[in-house]
Each structure stands twice: as structure tokens, then as C-alpha cells.
Design a protein around this motif. Structure first.
Motif, PDB file in Angstrom:
ATOM      1  N   ARG A 165      41.696 116.469  10.000  1.00 15.28           N
ATOM      2  CA  ARG A 165      42.040 117.882  10.145  1.00 15.28           C
ATOM      3  C   ARG A 165      42.775 118.403   8.906  1.00 15.28           C
ATOM      4  O   ARG A 165      42.540 119.532   8.462  1.00 15.28           O
ATOM      5  CB  ARG A 165      42.880 118.069  11.418  1.00 15.28           C
ATOM      6  CG  ARG A 165      43.349 119.487  11.711  1.00 15.28           C
ATOM      7  CD  ARG A 165      42.229 120.513  11.767  1.00 15.28           C
ATOM      8  NE  ARG A 165      41.122 120.185  12.630  1.00 15.28           N
ATOM      9  CZ  ARG A 165      41.085 120.439  13.945  1.00 15.28           C
ATOM     10  NH1 ARG A 165      42.113 120.991  14.557  1.00 15.28           N
ATOM     11  NH2 ARG A 165      40.009 120.128  14.639  1.00 15.28           N
ATOM     12  N   ALA A 168      40.145 119.090   6.348  1.00 20.34           N
ATOM     13  CA  ALA A 168      39.358 120.268   6.706  1.00 20.34           C
ATOM     14  C   ALA A 168      40.141 121.553   6.445  1.00 20.34           C
ATOM     15  O   ALA A 168      39.585 122.543   5.958  1.00 20.34           O
ATOM     16  CB  ALA A 168      38.936 120.187   8.169  1.00 20.34           C
ATOM     17  N   LEU A 169      41.420 121.538   6.756  1.00 26.62           N
ATOM     18  CA  LEU A 169      42.244 122.723   6.516  1.00 26.62           C
ATOM     19  C   LEU A 169      42.444 122.979   5.028  1.00 26.62           C
ATOM     20  O   LEU A 169      42.771 124.094   4.619  1.00 26.62           O
ATOM     21  CB  LEU A 169      43.605 122.571   7.209  1.00 26.62           C
ATOM     22  CG  LEU A 169      43.563 122.619   8.743  1.00 26.62           C
ATOM     23  CD1 LEU A 169      44.937 122.309   9.318  1.00 26.62           C
ATOM     24  CD2 LEU A 169      43.081 123.986   9.222  1.00 26.62           C
ATOM     25  N   ARG A 208      35.127 113.088  14.559  1.00 22.74           N
ATOM     26  CA  ARG A 208      35.771 113.726  13.412  1.00 22.74           C
ATOM     27  C   ARG A 208      34.875 114.816  12.815  1.00 22.74           C
ATOM     28  O   ARG A 208      35.371 115.870  12.393  1.00 22.74           O
ATOM     29  CB  ARG A 208      36.112 112.686  12.344  1.00 22.74           C
ATOM     30  CG  ARG A 208      37.102 111.592  12.734  1.00 22.74           C
ATOM     31  CD  ARG A 208      38.500 112.093  13.076  1.00 22.74           C
ATOM     32  NE  ARG A 208      38.637 112.466  14.458  1.00 22.74           N
ATOM     33  CZ  ARG A 208      38.996 111.643  15.446  1.00 22.74           C
ATOM     34  NH1 ARG A 208      39.239 110.368  15.195  1.00 22.74           N
ATOM     35  NH2 ARG A 208      39.133 112.098  16.675  1.00 22.74           N
ATOM     36  N   GLU A 211      34.851 117.859  15.645  1.00 23.29           N
ATOM     37  CA  GLU A 211      36.073 118.625  15.873  1.00 23.29           C
ATOM     38  C   GLU A 211      36.507 119.417  14.641  1.00 23.29           C
ATOM     39  O   GLU A 211      37.225 120.412  14.761  1.00 23.29           O
ATOM     40  CB  GLU A 211      37.199 117.696  16.341  1.00 23.29           C
ATOM     41  CG  GLU A 211      37.678 116.702  15.307  1.00 23.29           C
ATOM     42  CD  GLU A 211      38.430 115.538  15.936  1.00 23.29           C
ATOM     43  OE1 GLU A 211      38.444 115.445  17.180  1.00 23.29           O
ATOM     44  OE2 GLU A 211      38.986 114.721  15.191  1.00 23.29           O
ATOM     45  N   ASN A 212      36.049 118.993  13.449  1.00 27.21           N
ATOM     46  CA  ASN A 212      36.387 119.716  12.227  1.00 27.21           C
ATOM     47  C   ASN A 212      35.217 120.507  11.666  1.00 27.21           C
ATOM     48  O   ASN A 212      35.373 121.238  10.701  1.00 27.21           O
ATOM     49  CB  ASN A 212      36.899 118.733  11.173  1.00 27.21           C
ATOM     50  CG  ASN A 212      38.212 118.115  11.578  1.00 27.21           C
ATOM     51  OD1 ASN A 212      39.232 118.783  11.658  1.00 27.21           O
ATOM     52  ND2 ASN A 212      38.190 116.819  11.874  1.00 27.21           N
ATOM     53  N   TRP A 216      30.161 114.627   7.699  1.00 21.66           N
ATOM     54  CA  TRP A 216      30.933 113.379   7.690  1.00 21.66           C
ATOM     55  C   TRP A 216      30.021 112.250   7.207  1.00 21.66           C
ATOM     56  O   TRP A 216      28.938 112.043   7.760  1.00 21.66           O
ATOM     57  CB  TRP A 216      31.446 113.094   9.099  1.00 21.66           C
ATOM     58  CG  TRP A 216      32.336 111.902   9.227  1.00 21.66           C
ATOM     59  CD1 TRP A 216      31.962 110.613   9.494  1.00 21.66           C
ATOM     60  CD2 TRP A 216      33.762 111.893   9.134  1.00 21.66           C
ATOM     61  NE1 TRP A 216      33.070 109.805   9.565  1.00 21.66           N
ATOM     62  CE2 TRP A 216      34.189 110.569   9.343  1.00 21.66           C
ATOM     63  CE3 TRP A 216      34.716 112.883   8.887  1.00 21.66           C
ATOM     64  CZ2 TRP A 216      35.524 110.194   9.319  1.00 21.66           C
ATOM     65  CZ3 TRP A 216      36.044 112.520   8.868  1.00 21.66           C
ATOM     66  CH2 TRP A 216      36.450 111.192   9.078  1.00 21.66           C
ATOM     67  N   ARG A 268      29.793 127.209  12.625  1.00 19.16           N
ATOM     68  CA  ARG A 268      31.075 127.900  12.763  1.00 19.16           C
ATOM     69  C   ARG A 268      30.920 129.346  13.235  1.00 19.16           C
ATOM     70  O   ARG A 268      31.913 129.977  13.605  1.00 19.16           O
ATOM     71  CB  ARG A 268      31.838 127.859  11.436  1.00 19.16           C
ATOM     72  CG  ARG A 268      32.268 126.450  11.053  1.00 19.16           C
ATOM     73  CD  ARG A 268      32.914 126.403   9.680  1.00 19.16           C
ATOM     74  NE  ARG A 268      33.376 125.052   9.359  1.00 19.16           N
ATOM     75  CZ  ARG A 268      34.012 124.723   8.228  1.00 19.16           C
ATOM     76  NH1 ARG A 268      34.244 125.655   7.310  1.00 19.16           N
ATOM     77  NH2 ARG A 268      34.397 123.485   8.023  1.00 19.16           N
ATOM     78  N   ASN A 274      36.364 125.834  15.241  1.00 14.15           N
ATOM     79  CA  ASN A 274      37.542 125.051  15.617  1.00 14.15           C
ATOM     80  C   ASN A 274      38.736 125.273  14.713  1.00 14.15           C
ATOM     81  O   ASN A 274      39.887 125.266  15.169  1.00 14.15           O
ATOM     82  CB  ASN A 274      37.183 123.559  15.633  1.00 14.15           C
ATOM     83  CG  ASN A 274      36.133 123.232  16.677  1.00 14.15           C
ATOM     84  OD1 ASN A 274      35.698 124.102  17.428  1.00 14.15           O
ATOM     85  ND2 ASN A 274      35.709 121.991  16.715  1.00 14.15           N
ATOM     86  N   LEU A 275      38.505 125.434  13.412  1.00 10.67           N
ATOM     87  CA  LEU A 275      39.637 125.623  12.493  1.00 10.67           C
ATOM     88  C   LEU A 275      40.276 126.992  12.685  1.00 10.67           C
ATOM     89  O   LEU A 275      41.499 127.126  12.689  1.00 10.67           O
ATOM     90  CB  LEU A 275      39.170 125.438  11.049  1.00 10.67           C
ATOM     91  CG  LEU A 275      38.517 124.087  10.725  1.00 10.67           C
ATOM     92  CD1 LEU A 275      38.163 124.019   9.249  1.00 10.67           C
ATOM     93  CD2 LEU A 275      39.426 122.928  11.113  1.00 10.67           C
ATOM     94  N   ARG A 278      42.456 127.325  16.179  1.00 11.63           N
ATOM     95  CA  ARG A 278      43.601 126.448  16.417  1.00 11.63           C
ATOM     96  C   ARG A 278      44.810 127.252  16.900  1.00 11.63           C
ATOM     97  O   ARG A 278      44.971 128.424  16.572  1.00 11.63           O
ATOM     98  CB  ARG A 278      43.991 125.709  15.134  1.00 11.63           C
ATOM     99  CG  ARG A 278      42.961 124.724  14.641  1.00 11.63           C
ATOM    100  CD  ARG A 278      43.273 124.267  13.209  1.00 11.63           C
ATOM    101  NE  ARG A 278      44.563 123.601  13.144  1.00 11.63           N
ATOM    102  CZ  ARG A 278      45.636 124.093  12.508  1.00 11.63           C
ATOM    103  NH1 ARG A 278      45.590 125.268  11.906  1.00 11.63           N
ATOM    104  NH2 ARG A 278      46.759 123.409  12.485  1.00 11.63           N
TER     105      ARG A 278
END
Length: 313
Positions: A165, A168-169, A208, A211-212, A216, A268, A274-275, A278
Motif C-alpha cells: 500500500r 501504491a500510494l 496485493r 487491493e492496490n 504485480w 479504477r 481502492n486508493l 481509503r
């Protein structure tokens, strides 16, 4: 950016550096044949991993024996990585090695291409006994590359959602997860496909990515080293959690082509971002320093400085 090719390896690497360079050269050739722009190699592919995991007290003699068996410690600007840079050309490559920093050693990774090193990383989360051999890193940071903004992790890091996370942020679109992930140490399964540590490896990779909402790319060692037997299972996972390519439990190269920007935009903008969605203000102790080792504390047991008052109270 348009569609790019990604290749990821499940391959065997040990202490023999010349053999490692030969394997890297072979995988580079395969990746180029696949039309890939990014190649992800395993953890510890220059010099090999540790021959075993475990901890506990050790005598001075045991410590000396352990230190003699460590992989060679390499400098970021040393000739060993320069050799891979010269091999890379316009191919972006992520790979793992043991990094020297004065008297300290780190389980480390770099992403590089023909112009030099694009990003470097030192493993933060250490499994059983690794702290006896390596110092721990303390930073997760994304970086720009010709294939997009990337982040790196090593092996056990994937078990901690906060690590991915954080990347990703920081804008990572592609996260490479380099591993020397072994089979379970006890109660081995009849088939590696059913090994519980192998299944855990696969769950973490898909979770991973999902959720991000990132691409991957998970590499792994293959074969055996010391007492360890590795689960292979190199894979490319899309931002929706779909496995685009996978070596399974065999060594090899998994490759896929993906338009990273288009995939990220599609997933997205589909109602769940998801980001964006939050709610960090309600997560509380998730980002507090560790208070426990092995036993969860109830809110009443926690130090007053980190107790959280329910929003409805």
C-alpha cells in the motif's frame, strides 16, 4: 504508454557467480524473444540465498560458521551489477543480491537497465533467522522507469499489506516482488502444488495486486539450496487480481503483454478505486508502532497513548 511485455522468472541461483551470469543471460535472451520490456529475476540471484532459515542462540563458533556461508556482499556501484547493466541494454531488469554498506549487509534488490540503476531497495521484513545475517531496510519508495512507475519488495514483505500500500500510494503502477520462497518446513505436502507455503505465496500475490489495483510481478527461486526447496510459482497478476501468466511449480519464464495505463484506468474507474476510497482517519492502530510480539492486546491492555476512542462514543 501503450502495451508492454513483461517476463518473470522462476530460476535457480546459487553461489557460483559465473553460473548466475549465464542464467541471467539466458533469461534475458528469452525475455527479448518474448518481446518483453521488463524482466523480473528472483531474490538473491547474484550469489544465492541463505542455506537455511532459523534463529535462536548461537555460539561464537556457530556464528563464524554462518558468516562464512553467506552470499558475497556487493556494492551498488561495483563491477558485479555493472556487468548486468551492460547485459541489459534497453531491457529493464529487477534482480536481488546481497548489498554491502560498510560492515552491514542487506538483502537487497535493484531495478536497472543499460543507462544504470533506476531504483534500489533493502528488504524491510525479515523472516526467521534472517536478522542474524542481514540488517533490515527501513524505506518503501516508488521510482520512475521506462516501463512506468515501479516499486520493489522482497519475499516476506508481501505478507504485509502496508508495504504494498505504501508503494501504491507513492504512485507505483507496477510492483515487483522478488522471492526465495520455500516450501513449508514441517508436514510437507505430497505435491508441491498443495504445499501450504506455496498456496500462501499465491494468495498474497493476488491479494496485493487486487487491493492496490496495480500490476504485480512475482519472481521466485527454483530448485533447492541448502535445506530449502523453493516453490517456483513466478507470475504476473493484473490489477483486478487475474493471473496473466504463471510458471506453476516448475522453473521457467512467464510472459504477458499488458497496457498498464489502460488496465489501471479500467479497473479504477469501475466503481471501486481502492486508493481513492481509503479512510485512514479510522484505521487507528494499523499504523502505530508494534506493541506486541505474537499476542494481540485488547484495547484495555494497550498503552493509553495509543488507545482509540470509538467514533460513536
Amino acid at each position: 504508454m501503450s502495451e508492454i511485455g513483461i517476463s518473470v522468472a522462476a530460476a535457480e541461483f546459487g553461489r557460483n557467480m559465473e553460473q548466475s551470469y549465464n542464467t541471467i543471460g539466458h533469461l534475458i535472451g528469452q525475455a527479448r524473444t518474448e518481446g518483453s520490456s521488463l524482466l523480473v529475476l528472483p531474490e538473491a540471484c547474484l550469489g544465492g540465498y541463505l542455506p537455511s532459515l532459523g534463529g535462536g542462540d548461537e555460539s561464537a563458533e556457530e556464528r563464524e560458521r554462518r558468516l562464512r556461508r553467506l552470499p558475497p556482499a556487493l556494492d551498488l556501484d561495483g563491477p558485479e551489477l555493472r556487468r548486468v547493466i551492460d547485459m541489459a541494454g534497453d531491457l529493464v531488469i529487477s534482480l536481488g543480491f546481497c548489498e554491502a554498506d560498510g560492515p552491514d549487509r542487506y538483502n537487497a534488490a535493484v531495478t536497472l537497465h543499460g543507462d544504470g540503476i533506476l531504483g534500489s531497495y533493502r528488504k524491510v521484513h525479515q523472516p526467521l533467522g534472517e536478522n542474524l545475517c542481514y540488517a533490515a531496510g527501513d524505506t518503501f519508495a516508488a521510482f520512475d522507469t521506462p516501463v512506468g512507475r515501479m516499486g520493489m519488495q522482497i519475499c516476506y514483505d508481501k505478507a504485509f499489506p502496508e508495504a504494498a500500500r505504501t508503494l501504491a500510494l507513492d504512485g507505483a503502477e507496477i510492483i515487483t516482488s522478488l522471492s526465495a520462497w520455500p516450501t513449508a518446513r514441517t508436514a510437507p505436502a505430497e505435491s508441491m502444488a498443495m504445499d501450504r507455503w506455496k498456496q500462501r505465496f499465491d494468495i498474497y500475490d493476488r491479494a496485493r495486486a487486487t487491493e492496490n489495483q496495480v500490476v504485480w510481478v512475482a519472481s521466485n527461486q527454483a530448485g533447492t539450496f541448502g535445506s530449502l526447496r523453493f516453490v517456483c510459482s513466478a507470475k504476473i497478476v493484473g490489477p483486478g487480481g487475474n493471473v496473466l501468466a504463471d510458471t506453476g511449480i516448475e522453473p521457467g519464464l512467464a510472459s504477458a503483454k499488458i497496457d498498464v495505463q489502460a488496465e489501471l484506468t479500467a479497473i479504477r474507474s469501475g466503481g471501486m478505486y481502492n486508493l481513492r476510497d481509503r479512510r485512514p482517519e479510522v484505521y487507528g492502530d494499523v499504523v502505530e508502532p508494534n506493541l506486541v510480539t505474537g499476542t494481540l492486546l485488547s484495547p484495555q491492555q494497550r498503552p493509553a497513548s495509543v488507545r482509540k476512542t470509538p467514533a460513536h462514543a
